[in-house]
Design a protein around this motif. Structure first.
Motif, PDB file in Angstrom:
ATOM      1  N   SER A   1      10.954 -11.384  -6.129  1.00  9.99           N
ATOM      2  CA  SER A   1       9.955 -12.076  -6.957  1.00  9.99           C
ATOM      3  C   SER A   1       8.544 -11.682  -6.534  1.00  9.99           C
ATOM      4  CB  SER A   1      10.134 -13.593  -6.841  1.00  9.99           C
ATOM      5  OG  SER A   1      11.383 -13.996  -7.346  1.00  9.99           O
ATOM      6  N   LEU A   2       8.331 -11.568  -5.213  1.00  6.43           N
ATOM      7  CA  LEU A   2       7.017 -11.141  -4.715  1.00  6.43           C
ATOM      8  C   LEU A   2       6.707  -9.716  -5.148  1.00  6.43           C
ATOM      9  CD1 LEU A   2       7.066 -12.517  -1.040  1.00  6.43           C
ATOM     10  CD2 LEU A   2       6.152 -13.615  -3.097  1.00  6.43           C
ATOM     11  N   LEU A   3       7.693  -8.826  -5.007  1.00  4.09           N
ATOM     12  CA  LEU A   3       7.474  -7.418  -5.371  1.00  4.09           C
ATOM     13  C   LEU A   3       7.187  -7.277  -6.864  1.00  4.09           C
ATOM     14  CD1 LEU A   3      10.303  -5.740  -3.229  1.00  4.09           C
ATOM     15  CD2 LEU A   3       7.858  -5.843  -2.709  1.00  4.09           C
ATOM     16  N   LYS A   4       7.933  -8.012  -7.688  1.00  5.42           N
ATOM     17  CA  LYS A   4       7.704  -7.932  -9.134  1.00  5.42           C
ATOM     18  C   LYS A   4       6.316  -8.438  -9.511  1.00  5.42           C
ATOM     19  CE  LYS A   4      11.707  -9.927 -10.168  1.00  5.42           C
ATOM     20  NZ  LYS A   4      12.833 -10.505 -10.936  1.00  5.42           N
ATOM     21  N   SER A   5       5.853  -9.459  -8.803  1.00 13.22           N
ATOM     22  CA  SER A   5       4.527 -10.004  -9.117  1.00 13.22           C
ATOM     23  C   SER A   5       3.418  -9.000  -8.840  1.00 13.22           C
ATOM     24  CB  SER A   5       4.287 -11.289  -8.319  1.00 13.22           C
ATOM     25  OG  SER A   5       4.087 -11.007  -6.948  1.00 13.22           O
ATOM     26  N   ASP A   6       3.701  -8.039  -7.941  1.00 15.61           N
ATOM     27  CA  ASP A   6       2.714  -7.005  -7.611  1.00 15.61           C
ATOM     28  C   ASP A   6       3.070  -5.644  -8.237  1.00 15.61           C
ATOM     29  OD1 ASP A   6       0.751  -8.348  -6.015  1.00 15.61           O
ATOM     30  OD2 ASP A   6       2.276  -8.556  -4.450  1.00 15.61           O
ATOM     31  N   PHE A   7       4.005  -5.663  -9.184  1.00 17.69           N
ATOM     32  CA  PHE A   7       4.399  -4.445  -9.919  1.00 17.69           C
ATOM     33  C   PHE A   7       4.887  -3.345  -8.974  1.00 17.69           C
ATOM     34  CE2 PHE A   7       0.992  -6.641 -12.214  1.00 17.69           C
ATOM     35  CZ  PHE A   7       1.652  -6.966 -13.394  1.00 17.69           C
ATOM     36  N   ILE A   8       5.616  -3.751  -7.948  1.00 18.95           N
ATOM     37  CA  ILE A   8       6.173  -2.793  -6.986  1.00 18.95           C
ATOM     38  C   ILE A   8       7.623  -2.524  -7.346  1.00 18.95           C
ATOM     39  CG2 ILE A   8       6.744  -2.396  -4.554  1.00 18.95           C
ATOM     40  CD1 ILE A   8       4.436  -4.278  -3.832  1.00 18.95           C
ATOM     41  N   ARG A   9       7.963  -1.255  -7.505  1.00 19.36           N
ATOM     42  CA  ARG A   9       9.346  -0.892  -7.790  1.00 19.36           C
ATOM     43  C   ARG A   9      10.217  -1.134  -6.567  1.00 19.36           C
ATOM     44  NH1 ARG A   9       7.484   4.148  -9.726  1.00 19.36           N
ATOM     45  NH2 ARG A   9       8.672   5.143  -8.045  1.00 19.36           N
TER      46      ARG A   9
ATOM     47  N   SER B   1      16.940  11.260  -1.507  1.00 15.07           N
ATOM     48  CA  SER B   1      15.665  11.206  -2.252  1.00 15.07           C
ATOM     49  C   SER B   1      14.502  11.147  -1.273  1.00 15.07           C
ATOM     50  CB  SER B   1      15.642   9.983  -3.171  1.00 15.07           C
ATOM     51  OG  SER B   1      16.723   9.978  -4.045  1.00 15.07           O
ATOM     52  N   PRO B   2      14.317  12.194  -0.471  1.00 10.81           N
ATOM     53  CA  PRO B   2      13.227  12.179   0.525  1.00 10.81           C
ATOM     54  C   PRO B   2      11.868  12.004  -0.143  1.00 10.81           C
ATOM     55  CG  PRO B   2      14.098  14.404   0.238  1.00 10.81           C
ATOM     56  CD  PRO B   2      15.018  13.500  -0.508  1.00 10.81           C
ATOM     57  N   GLY B   3      11.066  11.121   0.427  1.00  9.22           N
ATOM     58  CA  GLY B   3       9.731  10.885  -0.111  1.00  9.22           C
ATOM     59  C   GLY B   3       9.669   9.766  -1.124  1.00  9.22           C
ATOM     60  N   ASP B   4      10.834   9.372  -1.693  1.00  9.29           N
ATOM     61  CA  ASP B   4      10.826   8.292  -2.686  1.00  9.29           C
ATOM     62  C   ASP B   4      10.721   6.921  -2.055  1.00  9.29           C
ATOM     63  OD1 ASP B   4      11.040  10.208  -4.593  1.00  9.29           O
ATOM     64  OD2 ASP B   4      13.073   9.701  -5.239  1.00  9.29           O
ATOM     65  N   PHE B   5      11.089   6.838  -0.773  1.00 11.29           N
ATOM     66  CA  PHE B   5      11.092   5.549  -0.087  1.00 11.29           C
ATOM     67  C   PHE B   5      10.230   5.628   1.175  1.00 11.29           C
ATOM     68  CE2 PHE B   5      15.201   6.086  -2.202  1.00 11.29           C
ATOM     69  CZ  PHE B   5      15.248   4.958  -3.005  1.00 11.29           C
ATOM     70  N   LYS B   6       9.315   4.669   1.310  1.00  9.00           N
ATOM     71  CA  LYS B   6       8.515   4.552   2.529  1.00  9.00           C
ATOM     72  C   LYS B   6       8.868   3.299   3.315  1.00  9.00           C
ATOM     73  CE  LYS B   6       5.727   8.142   1.911  1.00  9.00           C
ATOM     74  NZ  LYS B   6       5.731   9.296   2.831  1.00  9.00           N
ATOM     75  N   SER B   7       9.425   2.303   2.610  1.00  9.32           N
ATOM     76  CA  SER B   7       9.729   1.011   3.229  1.00  9.32           C
ATOM     77  C   SER B   7      11.166   0.623   2.935  1.00  9.32           C
ATOM     78  CB  SER B   7       8.792  -0.084   2.701  1.00  9.32           C
ATOM     79  OG  SER B   7       7.436   0.269   2.901  1.00  9.32           O
ATOM     80  N   VAL B   8      11.878   0.216   3.987  1.00  6.20           N
ATOM     81  CA  VAL B   8      13.246  -0.292   3.840  1.00  6.20           C
ATOM     82  C   VAL B   8      13.267  -1.712   4.390  1.00  6.20           C
ATOM     83  CG1 VAL B   8      15.643  -0.059   4.571  1.00  6.20           C
ATOM     84  CG2 VAL B   8      14.327   1.984   3.976  1.00  6.20           C
TER      85      VAL B   8
ATOM     86  N   GLU C   1       0.824  -1.213   0.000  1.00  5.82           N
ATOM     87  CA  GLU C   1       0.000   0.000   0.000  1.00  5.82           C
ATOM     88  C   GLU C   1       0.855   1.258   0.000  1.00  5.82           C
ATOM     89  OE1 GLU C   1      -2.498  -0.453   3.387  1.00  5.82           O
ATOM     90  OE2 GLU C   1      -3.956  -1.748   2.348  1.00  5.82           O
ATOM     91  N   ASP C   2       1.910   1.280   0.827  1.00  5.89           N
ATOM     92  CA  ASP C   2       2.795   2.452   0.884  1.00  5.89           C
ATOM     93  C   ASP C   2       3.491   2.682  -0.449  1.00  5.89           C
ATOM     94  OD1 ASP C   2       2.144   3.022   3.466  1.00  5.89           O
ATOM     95  OD2 ASP C   2       3.919   2.088   4.363  1.00  5.89           O
ATOM     96  N   ALA C   3       3.841   1.594  -1.139  1.00  5.57           N
ATOM     97  CA  ALA C   3       4.556   1.723  -2.409  1.00  5.57           C
ATOM     98  C   ALA C   3       3.633   2.198  -3.527  1.00  5.57           C
ATOM     99  CB  ALA C   3       5.186   0.389  -2.787  1.00  5.57           C
ATOM    100  N   LEU C   4       2.451   1.580  -3.623  1.00  8.36           N
ATOM    101  CA  LEU C   4       1.561   1.902  -4.734  1.00  8.36           C
ATOM    102  C   LEU C   4       0.819   3.216  -4.515  1.00  8.36           C
ATOM    103  CD1 LEU C   4       0.101  -1.660  -5.464  1.00  8.36           C
ATOM    104  CD2 LEU C   4       2.009  -0.488  -6.593  1.00  8.36           C
ATOM    105  N   LYS C   5       0.429   3.479  -3.264  1.00  9.38           N
ATOM    106  CA  LYS C   5      -0.310   4.712  -2.964  1.00  9.38           C
ATOM    107  C   LYS C   5       0.558   5.944  -3.171  1.00  9.38           C
ATOM    108  CE  LYS C   5      -1.087   5.414   1.322  1.00  9.38           C
ATOM    109  NZ  LYS C   5      -1.615   5.213   2.703  1.00  9.38           N
ATOM    110  N   GLY C   6       1.804   5.870  -2.729  1.00 12.07           N
ATOM    111  CA  GLY C   6       2.691   7.026  -2.841  1.00 12.07           C
ATOM    112  C   GLY C   6       3.613   6.985  -4.034  1.00 12.07           C
TER     113      GLY C   6
END
Length: 590
Positions: A45-53, A75-82, A17-22
């Motif tokens: 593989s999981l991230l690619k299956s959900d089209f998450i960069r 790159s502030p704001g480009d990353f929500k999850s590490v 949600e954090d990746a796709l929403k933002g």
């Protein structure tokens, strides 16, 4: 905070949600070892299956994490999850990244930790907002309550500043406070005793390092929770578990538990025709199979595979004439001609190959090799390609620890990392062959070094509380500046001492410190291997060198840095090495 298996999908849903929403990218920090690479492959593989960069960044130590922090901050704001794979668990990650400070560009980032290193830093365990630690089913239960290890109330903190009793080894002092006195109406003396007990409990928690479940197995469980599994991802989880076992990070009991869980998935996903009327799910087929502790047997000769196996070599003393004769006698009893055993395994007489397993297990007890068989898995990919889990571990490790011909040339460890990662796709057979060849050379050098040390050419030294070895000016120097190879040498030596016929060497089980000189940087890579008396077969003791290394470096005023995400691995300036050993001897004698 911890999240338990079976609920991993909740954390993944938040990441998604954090990746796709933002429209954000997921950052993945990956330590350079086989288990971490397997975990990363499953996760991506999981991230690619959900089209998450996502962006993948290899990190070998705390210095690399500082560089990684700068990448995030730029790159502030480009990353929500590490996502942190086998890194970050043993440090207060929010403080390390300065993510809590006012105006920090990282203030909106959530850190997800999947790390097999133990102990998990308590700040990560207690942080309910910014840190999510994936639990392997055992770690959360070992975490003490905050009030048992930290002095929470403000008044007591003030007292500690006067008394100087808040020594937690340099750990973070981020704490949860509830504004109430922790010890109620206790007398001053009782309060002091309570504080001292909490200090003792905290120091005890951080007193030794160990390993939990493989990160790749945890990420495989995540794949199961989100319903995205296949045989390739399962195979990667198996490789990660096998890596933990072969590198002796986990004991045989923990390995067997992991095998049982993964074997259930193998049976479910690899139904053979005729067994329940099903079919193999995809073109990759995995089966459970007993494995001999002979290194790279399918790719080497029987003689070389047995001679370079730590399990066999240390019990027979293979570097001695008597040990080599024991091996020849064993092969003769098994009905294996020396000529056949010097041929590539794949070129041996078919009947001998079929008999090898039964013959070894029949005669093993005569040579102290009773446990030379362990449960493992084999992958059949297509009609011709067959891999055992241990073969893949050796091949990937061989790529990760590739050296340069000239020890003065810097090692391009990131190039090694990406080659090893590509090899896990099983589509680049030339990379797997290269990794296998590298591994053979590394273990040949390891065996030569053991012989050199044991036979006195590179004398092992002893102080009252540990043994130590310096490796310098040696033809095989280039291999041992890789700390995983240095650690394997330490394990090899420890088993050598344990099974030695020399009573002077076997008399007392002492910890071991190894230091290999890197001439390119004029530093020593140092690895500490802990030992305990009467260690049982298959057990792995917790490593107590970490706190001692830190204190010895401080007392010697040595130029020291952590060379990995393991406190028992250090890099020290060569001029400071003797001072460090002296201080370490004083501390471990206490």
């Amino acid at each position: 905070m911890f999240i338990a298996a079976g609920e991993f999908d909740k954390a993944y849903k938040r990441i998604k949600e954090d990746a796709l929403k933002g429209d954000c990218t997921v950052m993945i920090f990956v330590a350079p070892n086989t288990d971490s690479l397997c975990a990363c492959w499953i996760l991506t593989s999981l991230l690619k299956s959900d089209f998450i960069r996502y962006k993948m960044l290899p990190v070998a130590d705390l210095t690399d994490l500082q560089t990684a922090k700068d990448v995030l901050a730029s790159s502030p704001g480009d990353f929500k999850s590490v996502m942190m794979l086998n890194c970050g668990g043993m440090i207060d990650i929010v403080t390390e990244f300065e993510a809590e400070e006012e105006g920090s560009p990282l203030k909106d980032i959530t850190f997800y930790i999947i790390d097999s290193h133990r102990p998990i830093d308590l700040s990560n365990a207690y942080d309910a907002d910014r840190v999510v630690v994936f639990d392997d089913g055992q770690t959360q239960a070992s975490i003490p309550l905050p009030e048992d290890v930290w002095n929470l109330s403000d008044s007591e903190d003030d007292d500690e500043g006067i008394d100087g009793n808040d020594d937690d080894g340099g750990r973070s002092k981020r704490r949860r406070t509830d504004g109430q006195r922790q010890d109620g109406a206790l007398s001053p003396r009782s309060k002091r005793e309570a504080r001292e007990e909490r200090d003792r409990q905290r120091l005890q928690y951080y007193s030794a390092t160990s390993f939990g479940a493989a990160a790749s197995v945890v990420v495989w469980q995540l794949a199961g929770d989100v319903g995205k599994t296949d045989n390739h991802l399962l195979w990667l989880g198996i490789i990660g578990l096998t890596d933990q076992f072969i590198q002796e990070r986990i004991d045989s009991g923990m390995y067997m538990e992991g095998v049982e869980r993964l074997a259930a998935d193998v049976r479910r996903m690899n139904v053979v025709e005729g067994e329940g009327g099903g079919e193999v799910v995809d073109r990759m087929h995995i089966r459970q199979e007993e494995e001999l502790r002979f290194m790279l047997l399918r790719h080497w000769t029987v003689l070389d595979a047995m001679s370079h196996s730590r399990y066999v070599a240390t019990r027979l003393g293979i570097w001695k004439q008597s040990g080599r004769q024991h091996l020849m006698n064993l092969l003769a009893k098994m009905g294996m001609s020396i000529e056949q055993c010097k041929q590539q395994y794949s070129s041996m007489d078919m009947s001998l190959r079929k008999e090898l397993f039964d013959q070894v297990t029949h005669y093993a007890h005569h040579y102290n090799l009773e446990n030379c068989v362990y449960p493992s898995f084999v992958l059949q990919s297509g009609f011709r390609q067959q891999y055992s889990a241990s073969d893949l571990v050796y091949a990937i490790t061989g790529l990760l620890e590739a050296t340069t011909e000239n020890p003065l040339d810097p090692i391009d460890w990131k190039s090694n990392f990406y080659q090893a990662f590509d090899a896990l796709g099983l589509k680049h057979r030339e990379l797997l062959r290269k990794g296998t060849d590298n591994s053979m050379k590394q273990h040949a050098a390891l065996l030569r070094q053991v012989e050199s040390i044991v036979e006195g050419q590179n004398n092992i030294r002893k102080v009252s509380s540990f043994r130590y070895v310096f490796i310098k000016d040696h033809p095989d120097q280039k291999y041992f500046i890789h700390h995983p190879t240095l650690r394997r040498l330490g394990l090899f030596l420890m088993d050598t001492f344990r099974f030695s016929q020399d009573n002077r060497m076997r008399k007392r089980s002492l910890p071991l410190v190894l230091a290999a000189l890197n001439p390119a940087t004029e530093t020593y890579i140092v690895a500490g291997i802990w030992s305990t008396l009467n260690r049982s077969e298959g057990s792995v003791p917790r490593n107590e060198f970490g706190p001692f290394f830190q204190q010895a470096g401080e007392r010697a005023d040595a130029r020291v840095r952590m060379a990995a995400f393991d406190t028992s691995i250090l890099e020290i300036k060569s001029d400071d090495m003797q001072k460090f050993i002296g201080r370490l001897s004083e501390l471990t004698r206490m």
